[in-house]
Design a protein around this motif. Sequence first.
Motif, PDB file in Angstrom:
ATOM      1  N   LYS A   1      35.072  35.329  43.329  1.00 49.91           N
ATOM      2  CA  LYS A   1      34.653  36.720  43.135  1.00 49.91           C
ATOM      3  C   LYS A   1      33.200  36.938  43.554  1.00 49.91           C
ATOM      4  N   GLU A   2      32.887  38.199  43.785  1.00 48.94           N
ATOM      5  CA  GLU A   2      31.522  38.628  44.089  1.00 48.94           C
ATOM      6  C   GLU A   2      30.649  38.402  42.862  1.00 48.94           C
TER       7      GLU A   2
ATOM      8  N   CYS B   1      40.425  32.261  45.325  1.00 51.02           N
ATOM      9  CA  CYS B   1      39.422  33.242  45.724  1.00 51.02           C
ATOM     10  C   CYS B   1      38.233  33.205  44.765  1.00 51.02           C
TER      11      CYS B   1
ATOM     12  N   ASP C   1      34.328  36.386  48.296  1.00 51.57           N
ATOM     13  CA  ASP C   1      33.892  37.778  48.348  1.00 51.57           C
ATOM     14  C   ASP C   1      32.382  37.716  48.558  1.00 51.57           C
TER      15      ASP C   1
ATOM     16  N   THR D   1      41.171  40.471  45.799  1.00 46.19           N
ATOM     17  CA  THR D   1      42.077  40.606  44.650  1.00 46.19           C
ATOM     18  C   THR D   1      43.520  40.390  45.069  1.00 46.19           C
TER      19      THR D   1
ATOM     20  N   THR E   1      36.572  43.540  48.002  1.00 51.12           N
ATOM     21  CA  THR E   1      37.094  43.087  46.710  1.00 51.12           C
ATOM     22  C   THR E   1      38.584  43.381  46.590  1.00 51.12           C
TER      23      THR E   1
END
Length: 177
Positions: free
Chosen positions: A31-32, A29, A80, A20, A16
Amino acid sequence: MNKRIVISGAPGTGKTSIITKLAETGYMCHKEVSREIIANQLQIKGSITPWQDLFKFSEIVIKKRLKQYKLATNKIEFYDRGIIDSFAYLLKDNIHLEEEWITIARKHKYYKKVFITPPWEEIYHTDHERKEDFISATKIHSYLLEAYKSFNYKTIIVPKTKIQERINFILNEIEKY
């Protein structure tokens, strides 16, 4: 052609932080999604968490990751974790994979190189959503390698260095293609 690049690895390995920083430098990107689901379940006192109902949790995660995959519009996008990450957790706990999920993974291919951040005890910590201890994280690492290799991805281990050096390593590996 879009390059959908997965940065994977066990919990607490710096994925992460890399994502970021990549986003801060202008890369698209994703995110998880797992942490978001866990946080929501904890807030509502729900039971769809990896430690209560891994199968149902994985089903939701796979659907959300598929949605992220389909949103790709840029030449290069970073994720991610990818769809196959869920498989590693299920395999670790001897839970069967639904044929539908396997079909999704085969149909929706990421970039051929998957970047794996290895277990790194010096930076590892648990938190409200991350409950695995370091030994469990190390086991998950081996299942991640196995899962991605079984879908014919080339797993690239990201060195344990400063975030910018890790990013430079990843970008250099992408440009080698």
